[in-house]
Design a protein around this motif. Structure first.
Motif, PDB file in Angstrom:
ATOM      1  N   ARG A 166       0.845  -1.189   0.000  1.00 13.94           N
ATOM      2  CA  ARG A 166       0.000   0.000   0.000  1.00 13.94           C
ATOM      3  C   ARG A 166       0.882   1.241   0.000  1.00 13.94           C
ATOM      4  N   VAL A 167       0.508   2.224  -0.806  1.00 13.72           N
ATOM      5  CA  VAL A 167       1.344   3.409  -1.006  1.00 13.72           C
ATOM      6  C   VAL A 167       0.566   4.661  -0.625  1.00 13.72           C
ATOM      7  N   LEU A 168       1.248   5.596   0.052  1.00 12.39           N
ATOM      8  CA  LEU A 168       0.710   6.922   0.329  1.00 12.39           C
ATOM      9  C   LEU A 168       1.586   7.937  -0.384  1.00 12.39           C
ATOM     10  N   ASP A 169       0.969   8.779  -1.221  1.00 10.68           N
ATOM     11  CA  ASP A 169       1.712   9.779  -1.994  1.00 10.68           C
ATOM     12  C   ASP A 169       1.342  11.171  -1.480  1.00 10.68           C
ATOM     13  N   LEU A 170       2.250  11.782  -0.719  1.00 14.87           N
ATOM     14  CA  LEU A 170       2.030  13.115  -0.145  1.00 14.87           C
ATOM     15  C   LEU A 170       2.545  14.172  -1.120  1.00 14.87           C
ATOM     16  N   GLY A 171       1.691  15.112  -1.480  1.00 17.86           N
ATOM     17  CA  GLY A 171       2.060  16.080  -2.505  1.00 17.86           C
ATOM     18  C   GLY A 171       2.039  15.405  -3.864  1.00 17.86           C
ATOM     19  N   CYS A 172       0.915  14.760  -4.179  1.00 15.02           N
ATOM     20  CA  CYS A 172       0.867  13.866  -5.344  1.00 15.02           C
ATOM     21  C   CYS A 172       0.916  14.603  -6.678  1.00 15.02           C
ATOM     22  N   GLY A 173       0.524  15.886  -6.724  1.00 13.17           N
ATOM     23  CA  GLY A 173       0.603  16.650  -7.969  1.00 13.17           C
ATOM     24  C   GLY A 173      -0.137  15.974  -9.104  1.00 13.17           C
ATOM     25  N   SER A 174       0.592  15.640 -10.172  1.00 11.43           N
ATOM     26  CA  SER A 174      -0.003  14.996 -11.349  1.00 11.43           C
ATOM     27  C   SER A 174      -0.307  13.529 -11.120  1.00 11.43           C
ATOM     28  N   GLY A 175       0.106  12.984  -9.965  1.00  4.52           N
ATOM     29  CA  GLY A 175      -0.111  11.572  -9.654  1.00  4.52           C
ATOM     30  C   GLY A 175       0.974  10.657 -10.169  1.00  4.52           C
ATOM     31  N   ILE A 176       2.029  11.221 -10.732  1.00  4.62           N
ATOM     32  CA  ILE A 176       3.035  10.421 -11.424  1.00  4.62           C
ATOM     33  C   ILE A 176       3.691   9.368 -10.535  1.00  4.62           C
ATOM     34  N   LEU A 177       3.979   9.695  -9.269  1.00  5.99           N
ATOM     35  CA  LEU A 177       4.684   8.728  -8.420  1.00  5.99           C
ATOM     36  C   LEU A 177       3.766   7.590  -7.993  1.00  5.99           C
ATOM     37  N   GLY A 178       2.550   7.919  -7.570  1.00  7.55           N
ATOM     38  CA  GLY A 178       1.622   6.866  -7.175  1.00  7.55           C
ATOM     39  C   GLY A 178       1.284   5.953  -8.337  1.00  7.55           C
ATOM     40  N   GLY A 236      -0.470   2.551   8.421  1.00  5.98           N
ATOM     41  CA  GLY A 236      -0.161   1.203   7.949  1.00  5.98           C
ATOM     42  C   GLY A 236       0.298   1.115   6.520  1.00  5.98           C
ATOM     43  N   TYR A 237       0.824   2.209   5.969  1.00  6.99           N
ATOM     44  CA  TYR A 237       1.302   2.172   4.582  1.00  6.99           C
ATOM     45  C   TYR A 237       2.677   1.516   4.508  1.00  6.99           C
ATOM     46  N   ASP A 238       2.908   0.808   3.430  1.00  2.00           N
ATOM     47  CA  ASP A 238       4.204   0.169   3.221  1.00  2.00           C
ATOM     48  C   ASP A 238       5.220   1.130   2.626  1.00  2.00           C
ATOM     49  N   ILE A 239       4.744   2.065   1.786  1.00  2.17           N
ATOM     50  CA  ILE A 239       5.617   3.047   1.141  1.00  2.17           C
ATOM     51  C   ILE A 239       4.963   4.419   1.260  1.00  2.17           C
ATOM     52  N   VAL A 240       5.733   5.412   1.732  1.00  2.00           N
ATOM     53  CA  VAL A 240       5.256   6.797   1.759  1.00  2.00           C
ATOM     54  C   VAL A 240       6.132   7.616   0.831  1.00  2.00           C
ATOM     55  N   LEU A 241       5.509   8.230  -0.166  1.00  2.00           N
ATOM     56  CA  LEU A 241       6.203   9.081  -1.125  1.00  2.00           C
ATOM     57  C   LEU A 241       5.961  10.537  -0.745  1.00  2.00           C
ATOM     58  N   ALA A 242       6.994  11.357  -0.741  1.00  2.00           N
ATOM     59  CA  ALA A 242       6.834  12.770  -0.362  1.00  2.00           C
ATOM     60  C   ALA A 242       7.815  13.623  -1.156  1.00  2.00           C
TER      61      ALA A 242
END
Length: 259
Positions: A166-178, A236-242
């Motif tokens: 499960r991934v959390l993308d903080l500041g996702c913008g265009s969504g590219i990372l998620g 409980g996220y496995d990956i947090v993108l920021a």
């Protein structure tokens, strides 16, 4: 309608006087482009430093010029002749209204990232080579794949993405990372951004890649100020993108949890 785009290289110290001269000829609506203004803007707006890449710095290196437009008709041609008589170095070219609507797309091409992905603008063909294609229409939000931090995040995801995560993308913008995380094999992603335009743009980009709300969702809001939004995101996220600008900091004990 057609216009004549004029560019006049002007030393920084002469810009004000040159604007006065052009105004005396009946020309208004100048755009001043200079390295000094660019540097001054960054000094007064530290929050935008992370958005500046090498290509943008190079575009403004040594620049000091005035840009303005004339109508491509008899009056505009007359004014252009007067300009060239007084300023022979004026560069000029004819442009169409439609050019301004779509010319920005010329700056985006497929970008190979890491060893697995290729970021492909929506209007471009997917290149050969066997890479996983990440389709993208950047719209008006941050995240095109051209910025170094975006590429590095996508490259790092190759080492961490895996089925079931499960991934959390903080500041996702265009969504590219998620979106990239799911293309690389992750199970689901929730993205959030302070920009109210972001969820619509990111959702459209997800759809371009065959991803929908059963696997990826995007929200708008300020996590630092909105406790209800933090509760909605949960833990409980496995990956947090920021991939966010440097001045944002999580207060102690208020950040998202991962394992």
């Amino acid at each position: 309608m057609r216009y004549i785009e004029c560019v006049l290289d002007t030393p920084e110290e002469e810009i004000d006087s040159r604007c006065d001269e052009l105004a005396s000829l009946g020309i208004g609506g100048f755009v001043v482009e200079s390295e000094e203004d660019f540097r001054r803007f960054l000094e007064n707006n530290h929050q935008y430093w992370d958005y500046v890449d090498t290509e943008l710095e190079e575009r403004f290196h040594g620049v000091s010029r005035l840009k303005f437009y004339l109508t491509d008709d008899g009056e505009g041609q007359r004014m252009l002749r007067e300009l060239l008589a007084r300023f022979p170095a004026v560069q000029n070219r004819t442009v169409e209204d439609s050019d301004w609507e779509n010319n920005w797309r010329d700056y985006y091409r497929p970008i190979a990232v890491g060893s697995k992905l290729v970021v492909v603008p929506e209007w471009e063909e997917i290149p050969d080579g066997g890479r996983l294609a990440l389709r993208l229409d950047p719209g008006l939000t941050f995240g095109t794949g051209s910025h170094a931090t975006t590429r590095l995040c996508l490259q790092a995801l190759e080492n961490w993405a895996a089925p079931g995560k499960r991934v959390l993308d903080l500041g996702c913008g265009s969504g590219i990372l998620g979106i990239g995380a799911l293309i690389l094999g992750c199970e689901s992603c929730l993205g959030v951004d302070v920009d109210p335009k972001s969820p619509d743009v990111a959702s459209d980009n997800a759809a371009l890649n065959g991803l929908h709300e059963d696997r990826i969702r995007f929200l708008a809001g300020d996590l630092l100020a909105d406790a209800s939004l933090r509760r909605r995101l949960g833990t409980g996220y496995d990956i947090v993108l920021a991939n966010i600008v440097a001045h944002h900091r999580w207060p102690a004990g208020r950040g998202p949890a991962c394992h």
